[in-house]
Design an enzyme around this catalytic site. Structure first.
Site, PDB file in Angstrom:
ATOM      1  N   TYR A  60      -5.985   5.927 -10.831  1.00 48.73           N
ATOM      2  CA  TYR A  60      -6.181   4.854  -9.853  1.00 48.73           C
ATOM      3  C   TYR A  60      -6.964   5.315  -8.632  1.00 48.73           C
ATOM      4  O   TYR A  60      -6.796   4.757  -7.539  1.00 48.73           O
ATOM      5  CB  TYR A  60      -4.824   4.275  -9.439  1.00 48.73           C
ATOM      6  CG  TYR A  60      -4.262   3.266 -10.435  1.00 48.73           C
ATOM      7  CD1 TYR A  60      -4.929   2.061 -10.685  1.00 48.73           C
ATOM      8  CD2 TYR A  60      -3.083   3.507 -11.111  1.00 48.73           C
ATOM      9  CE1 TYR A  60      -4.423   1.127 -11.591  1.00 48.73           C
ATOM     10  CE2 TYR A  60      -2.562   2.568 -12.016  1.00 48.73           C
ATOM     11  CZ  TYR A  60      -3.251   1.385 -12.241  1.00 48.73           C
ATOM     12  OH  TYR A  60      -2.750   0.456 -13.130  1.00 48.73           O
ATOM     13  N   PHE A  68      -1.515  -0.307  -0.904  1.00 50.66           N
ATOM     14  CA  PHE A  68      -0.563  -0.238  -2.012  1.00 50.66           C
ATOM     15  C   PHE A  68      -0.739   1.001  -2.884  1.00 50.66           C
ATOM     16  O   PHE A  68      -0.023   1.171  -3.863  1.00 50.66           O
ATOM     17  CB  PHE A  68      -0.671  -1.500  -2.875  1.00 50.66           C
ATOM     18  CG  PHE A  68      -2.047  -1.739  -3.455  1.00 50.66           C
ATOM     19  CD1 PHE A  68      -2.478  -1.053  -4.579  1.00 50.66           C
ATOM     20  CD2 PHE A  68      -2.914  -2.664  -2.865  1.00 50.66           C
ATOM     21  CE1 PHE A  68      -3.742  -1.276  -5.117  1.00 50.66           C
ATOM     22  CE2 PHE A  68      -4.178  -2.888  -3.397  1.00 50.66           C
ATOM     23  CZ  PHE A  68      -4.590  -2.187  -4.521  1.00 50.66           C
ATOM     24  N   ARG A  96      -7.502  -9.435 -20.189  1.00 49.60           N
ATOM     25  CA  ARG A  96      -7.236  -9.748 -18.776  1.00 49.60           C
ATOM     26  C   ARG A  96      -6.813 -11.210 -18.613  1.00 49.60           C
ATOM     27  O   ARG A  96      -5.984 -11.535 -17.766  1.00 49.60           O
ATOM     28  CB  ARG A  96      -8.442  -9.405 -17.892  1.00 49.60           C
ATOM     29  CG  ARG A  96      -8.637  -7.884 -17.740  1.00 49.60           C
ATOM     30  CD  ARG A  96      -9.699  -7.525 -16.717  1.00 49.60           C
ATOM     31  NE  ARG A  96      -9.341  -7.897 -15.367  1.00 49.60           N
ATOM     32  CZ  ARG A  96      -8.686  -7.096 -14.502  1.00 49.60           C
ATOM     33  NH1 ARG A  96      -8.308  -5.884 -14.854  1.00 49.60           N
ATOM     34  NH2 ARG A  96      -8.409  -7.527 -13.294  1.00 49.60           N
ATOM     35  N   THR A 102      -3.576 -10.496 -11.028  1.00 50.71           N
ATOM     36  CA  THR A 102      -2.877  -9.290 -10.559  1.00 50.71           C
ATOM     37  C   THR A 102      -1.570  -9.598  -9.825  1.00 50.71           C
ATOM     38  O   THR A 102      -0.548  -8.966 -10.075  1.00 50.71           O
ATOM     39  CB  THR A 102      -3.812  -8.513  -9.606  1.00 50.71           C
ATOM     40  OG1 THR A 102      -5.047  -8.278 -10.280  1.00 50.71           O
ATOM     41  CG2 THR A 102      -3.195  -7.188  -9.183  1.00 50.71           C
ATOM     42  N   ARG A 116       1.864 -11.555 -17.150  1.00 54.79           N
ATOM     43  CA  ARG A 116       2.369 -11.218 -15.816  1.00 54.79           C
ATOM     44  C   ARG A 116       3.208 -12.360 -15.236  1.00 54.79           C
ATOM     45  O   ARG A 116       4.213 -12.125 -14.570  1.00 54.79           O
ATOM     46  CB  ARG A 116       1.198 -10.885 -14.886  1.00 54.79           C
ATOM     47  CG  ARG A 116       0.641  -9.485 -15.139  1.00 54.79           C
ATOM     48  CD  ARG A 116      -0.690  -9.280 -14.448  1.00 54.79           C
ATOM     49  NE  ARG A 116      -1.047  -7.867 -14.355  1.00 54.79           N
ATOM     50  CZ  ARG A 116      -2.251  -7.427 -13.994  1.00 54.79           C
ATOM     51  NH1 ARG A 116      -3.208  -8.298 -13.682  1.00 54.79           N
ATOM     52  NH2 ARG A 116      -2.498  -6.140 -13.931  1.00 54.79           N
ATOM     53  N   ASN A 126       3.680  -5.162 -12.043  1.00 59.92           N
ATOM     54  CA  ASN A 126       3.107  -6.359 -12.667  1.00 59.92           C
ATOM     55  C   ASN A 126       2.809  -6.190 -14.148  1.00 59.92           C
ATOM     56  O   ASN A 126       1.834  -6.718 -14.669  1.00 59.92           O
ATOM     57  CB  ASN A 126       1.858  -6.793 -11.889  1.00 59.92           C
ATOM     58  CG  ASN A 126       0.760  -5.749 -11.928  1.00 59.92           C
ATOM     59  OD1 ASN A 126       0.968  -4.646 -12.446  1.00 59.92           O
ATOM     60  ND2 ASN A 126      -0.412  -6.080 -11.411  1.00 59.92           N
ATOM     61  N   GLU A 140     -11.526   4.856 -19.280  1.00 67.56           N
ATOM     62  CA  GLU A 140     -10.055   4.827 -19.331  1.00 67.56           C
ATOM     63  C   GLU A 140      -9.539   5.215 -20.715  1.00 67.56           C
ATOM     64  O   GLU A 140      -8.491   5.866 -20.830  1.00 67.56           O
ATOM     65  CB  GLU A 140      -9.558   3.434 -18.939  1.00 67.56           C
ATOM     66  CG  GLU A 140      -9.856   3.104 -17.478  1.00 67.56           C
ATOM     67  CD  GLU A 140      -9.472   1.691 -17.069  1.00 67.56           C
ATOM     68  OE1 GLU A 140      -9.616   1.370 -15.877  1.00 67.56           O
ATOM     69  OE2 GLU A 140      -9.027   0.902 -17.938  1.00 67.56           O
TER      70      GLU A 140
HETATM   71  N1  LIG Z   1      -1.806  -6.567  -3.073  1.00 64.87           N
HETATM   72  C1  LIG Z   1      -1.141  -5.716  -3.859  1.00 64.87           C
HETATM   73  N2  LIG Z   1       0.154  -5.392  -3.572  1.00 64.87           N
HETATM   74  C2  LIG Z   1       0.822  -4.527  -4.354  1.00 64.87           C
HETATM   75  N3  LIG Z   1       0.308  -3.912  -5.445  1.00 64.87           N
HETATM   76  C3  LIG Z   1      -0.967  -4.211  -5.777  1.00 64.87           C
HETATM   77  C4  LIG Z   1      -1.765  -5.120  -5.002  1.00 64.87           C
HETATM   78  N4  LIG Z   1      -2.989  -5.211  -5.556  1.00 64.87           N
HETATM   79  C5  LIG Z   1      -2.959  -4.414  -6.622  1.00 64.87           C
HETATM   80  N5  LIG Z   1      -1.759  -3.805  -6.787  1.00 64.87           N
HETATM   81  C6  LIG Z   1      -1.374  -2.882  -7.861  1.00 64.87           C
HETATM   82  O1  LIG Z   1      -2.491  -2.064  -8.163  1.00 64.87           O
HETATM   83  C7  LIG Z   1      -2.921  -2.297  -9.512  1.00 64.87           C
HETATM   84  C8  LIG Z   1      -4.406  -2.154  -9.607  1.00 64.87           C
HETATM   85  O2  LIG Z   1      -5.015  -3.161  -8.835  1.00 64.87           O
HETATM   86  P1  LIG Z   1      -6.303  -3.950  -9.359  1.00 64.87           P
HETATM   87  O3  LIG Z   1      -7.175  -3.024 -10.155  1.00 64.87           O
HETATM   88  O4  LIG Z   1      -6.880  -4.635  -8.182  1.00 64.87           O
HETATM   89  O5  LIG Z   1      -5.666  -5.083 -10.305  1.00 64.87           O
HETATM   90  P2  LIG Z   1      -5.656  -5.220 -11.924  1.00 64.87           P
HETATM   91  O6  LIG Z   1      -4.508  -4.348 -12.421  1.00 64.87           O
HETATM   92  O7  LIG Z   1      -5.370  -6.674 -12.158  1.00 64.87           O
HETATM   93  O8  LIG Z   1      -6.998  -4.778 -12.416  1.00 64.87           O
HETATM   94  C9  LIG Z   1      -2.368  -3.684  -9.829  1.00 64.87           C
HETATM   95  O9  LIG Z   1      -2.235  -3.948 -11.212  1.00 64.87           O
HETATM   96  C10 LIG Z   1      -1.031  -3.646  -9.133  1.00 64.87           C
HETATM   97  O10 LIG Z   1      -0.094  -2.900  -9.871  1.00 64.87           O
HETATM   98 MG   LIG Z   2      -7.929  -2.953 -12.045  1.00 56.95          MG
END
Ligand SMILES: Nc1ncnc2c1ncn2[C@@H]1O[C@H](COP(=O)(O)OP(=O)(O)O)[C@@H](O)[C@H]1O
Ligand SMILES: [Mg+2]
Ligand SMILES: Nc1ccn([C@@H]2O[C@H](COP(=O)(O)OP(=O)(O)OP(=O)(O)O)[C@@H](O)[C@H]2O)c(=O)n1
Length: 185
Positions: A60, A68, A96, A102, A116, A126, A140
């Site tokens: 990440y 976060f 997705r 998200t 989700r 999530n 990945e």
């Molecule tokens: N606003 C937020 N508050 C808390 N956790 C978050 C938030 N945005 C993202 N996350 C966490 O970080 C992960 C990675 O974020 P992102 O890549 O933006 O979303 P996605 O997983 O939908 O691709 C999310 O799946 C979630 O677990």
């Molecule tokens: Mg992502």
């Protein structure tokens, strides 16, 4: 014939993760695996693993500095996860789409029938991950499956992935294609 390698490539690969919040609940994992199959995805490969904190940081790192980030990497290294290489037409966008947006606290209202929306606990916890582009999907997949050779898979395996030509191995959680050289005439 399935082995005609001149056929255009139909299947796209994506990396899916079932995160620690659901990975600790086997009946929900089973439900999600069923949803994945009902949506026409093939399981190309599966691993059940526990990320070290440093690995979660690396995975990440695009989110480094966000509010976060710390809770995200703590969460992702807090227990076992499932990592899957999935194949389907338009796999990245479709996975997705069925995951849902998200932010769970919104998604439970806006898209309650998504994965989700149904199973999410919080915006961090999530349920699942899905690659967001073909480039990131390959990155990945290589992160979790360094031994997987995508180029070789497209060359040697992709042409055999048809619903009527694969068997699902529930032990390894993978669809095994039947190649003509394996078939008895
Ligand atoms: N606003 C937020 N508050 C808390 N956790 C978050 C938030 N945005 C993202 N996350 C966490 O970080 C992960 C990675 O974020 P992102 O890549 O933006 O979303 P996605 O997983 O939908 O691709 C999310 O799946 C979630 O677990
Ligand atoms: Mg992502
Ligand atoms: N600086 C911040 C802090 C929090 N939030 C949002 O506030 C909500 C609740 O955050 P929090 O109470 O910390 O979530 P938790 O219940 O602790 O769950 P988790 O740690 O799994 O996210 C989330 O939608 C989060 O995105 C935000 O937008 N900006």
């Amino acid at each position: 014939s399935f082995s005609d390698s001149a056929e255009p490539k139909k299947l796209q690969l994506t990396l899916a993760i079932l995160k620690p919040d659901v990975a600790s609940r086997p009946h929900i994992v089973e439900d999600i695996h069923d949803i994945i199959q009902e949506n026409g995805f093939f399981f190309v490969a599966t691993k059940h693993l526990h990320l070290r904190r440093a690995d979660a940081e690396e995975f990440y790192k695009e989110h480094h500095g966000k509010f976060f980030h710390n809770r995200l990497v703590n969460f992702m290294s807090s227990g076992h996860i499932w990592a899957h290489i999935l194949a389907r037409e338009d796999a990245i966008a479709h996975w997705r789409k069925i995951m849902g947006p998200t932010k769970v606290f919104r998604t439970i209202h806006s898209d309650p029938h998504t994965i989700r929306g149904r199973f999410g606990l919080t915006d961090t916890r999530n349920v699942c991950h899905g690659s967001d582009s073909p480039k990131n999907a390959l990155k990945e997949i290589a992160f979790f499956f360094p031994e997987f050779n995508a180029e070789k898979w497209y060359r040697e395996d992709e042409p055999y992935y048809h619903p009527e030509n694969v068997s699902f191995c529930s032990e390894s959680l993978a669809h095994i294609p039947v190649k003509s050289s394996d078939k008895k005439n």
